[in-house]
Design an enzyme around this catalytic site. Structure first.
Site, short mmCIF file in Angstrom:
data_model
loop_
_atom_site.label_atom_id
_atom_site.label_comp_id
_atom_site.label_asym_id
_atom_site.label_seq_id
_atom_site.Cartn_x
_atom_site.Cartn_y
_atom_site.Cartn_z
N ARG A 81 22.30 34.35 34.88
CA ARG A 81 22.94 34.17 33.63
C ARG A 81 22.27 35.79 32.92
NH1 ARG A 81 28.80 32.42 33.33
NH2 ARG A 81 28.37 33.38 31.24
N THR A 100 30.04 38.92 29.40
CA THR A 100 31.35 39.03 30.57
C THR A 100 31.84 40.34 30.03
OG1 THR A 100 31.06 36.33 29.69
CG2 THR A 100 33.08 37.75 30.50
N TYR A 146 37.92 28.06 37.91
CA TYR A 146 38.59 28.86 36.78
C TYR A 146 39.65 27.62 35.94
CZ TYR A 146 36.54 33.45 37.63
OH TYR A 146 34.96 34.12 38.16
N LYS A 199 31.99 40.10 42.98
CA LYS A 199 33.74 39.83 42.83
C LYS A 199 33.88 41.03 43.63
CE LYS A 199 34.42 37.41 38.12
NZ LYS A 199 35.09 37.41 37.12
P1 IDP Z 1 32.47 34.32 32.72
O1 IDP Z 1 31.94 34.56 33.61
O2 IDP Z 1 31.07 35.82 31.79
O3 IDP Z 1 31.07 33.08 32.41
P2 IDP Z 1 34.53 33.37 30.79
O4 IDP Z 1 34.55 33.47 29.39
O5 IDP Z 1 33.59 31.66 31.96
O6 IDP Z 1 33.27 34.35 31.45
O7 IDP Z 1 35.62 34.31 32.27
C1 IDP Z 1 36.18 34.21 33.54
C2 IDP Z 1 36.29 35.54 34.31
O8 IDP Z 1 37.59 35.98 33.30
C3 IDP Z 1 35.47 36.84 33.40
O9 IDP Z 1 34.18 36.76 34.32
C4 IDP Z 1 36.69 37.91 32.84
O10 IDP Z 1 36.49 38.98 34.52
C5 IDP Z 1 37.99 36.98 32.75
N1 IDP Z 1 37.76 37.15 31.42
C6 IDP Z 1 37.16 36.36 30.57
N2 IDP Z 1 37.76 36.39 28.83
C7 IDP Z 1 38.78 37.83 29.44
C8 IDP Z 1 39.53 38.29 28.67
O11 IDP Z 1 39.97 37.75 27.46
N3 IDP Z 1 40.19 38.97 29.26
C9 IDP Z 1 40.25 39.08 30.45
N4 IDP Z 1 39.72 38.72 31.57
C10 IDP Z 1 39.15 37.54 31.12
MG MG Z 2 32.28 31.81 32.83
#
Ligand code: IDP
Ligand code: MG
Length: 134
Positions: free
Chosen positions: A87, A93, A51, A11
């Site tokens: 992963r 995350t 997304y 990113k």
């Molecule tokens: P991941 O990247 O580990 O697969 P996901 O739940 O798919 O996680 O979420 C995608 C991206 O969205 C995350 O990497 C993070 O940057 C952002 N994100 C996820 N949940 C939140 C949140 O609760 N607050 C702010 N950003 C979030």
């Molecule tokens: Mg994800």
């Protein structure tokens, strides 16, 4: 486990903070192969497709704005169990909860600036490779 392909992306914060080499090194040391790699921007269309599952959530607009804010490194990576291997190397995350030794645990700054994206299943991987590499 079978040989898989996955989509992973460093990113904007990972690129800006100089972590490209370290991350690629960790993938290769883990036995993964870099199949394709490009340093470029994410288009708004790619961001929304990648997304789509998060559309409507409170962080969605910020996430789209963030991931399109600067150059990223888009990669297709292959290897034995590549989806879960990437992963595991990424870590949780939320960088505050990610284990030391994981990419997010070592370099992550916040939920937005969490360094790296990786497909969460073989189905997502196939879809995301299509979104980013056509
Ligand atoms: P991941 O990247 O580990 O697969 P996901 O739940 O798919 O996680 O979420 C995608 C991206 O969205 C995350 O990497 C993070 O940057 C952002 N994100 C996820 N949940 C939140 C949140 O609760 N607050 C702010 N950003 C979030
Ligand atoms: Mg994800």
């Amino acid at each position: 486990m079978a040989i898989q392909k996955t989509y992973t992306m460093i990113k904007p914060d990972g690129v800006r903070n100089g972590h490209i080499g370290e991350i690629v090194n960790r993938f290769e040391r883990a036995g993964l192969t870099i199949e394709q790699m490009r340093l470029e921007m994410v288009t708004p269309e790619q961001a929304k497709a990648n997304y789509a599952e998060h559309e409507g959530k409170p962080f969605y607009e910020g996430l789209i704005a963030y991931v399109t804010s600067g150059p990223v490194v888009k990669m297709v990576v292959s290897g034995e169990g590549a989806v879960s291997k990437v992963r595991s190397l990424m870590g949780s995350t939320n960088p505050a909860e990610a284990a030391p030794g994981t990419i997010r645990g070592d370099f992550g700054l916040s939920m937005d600036e969490n360094v790296i994206h990786g497909s969460d299943s073989t189905e997502s991987a196939e879809r995301e490779i299509g979104v980013f590499f056509g």
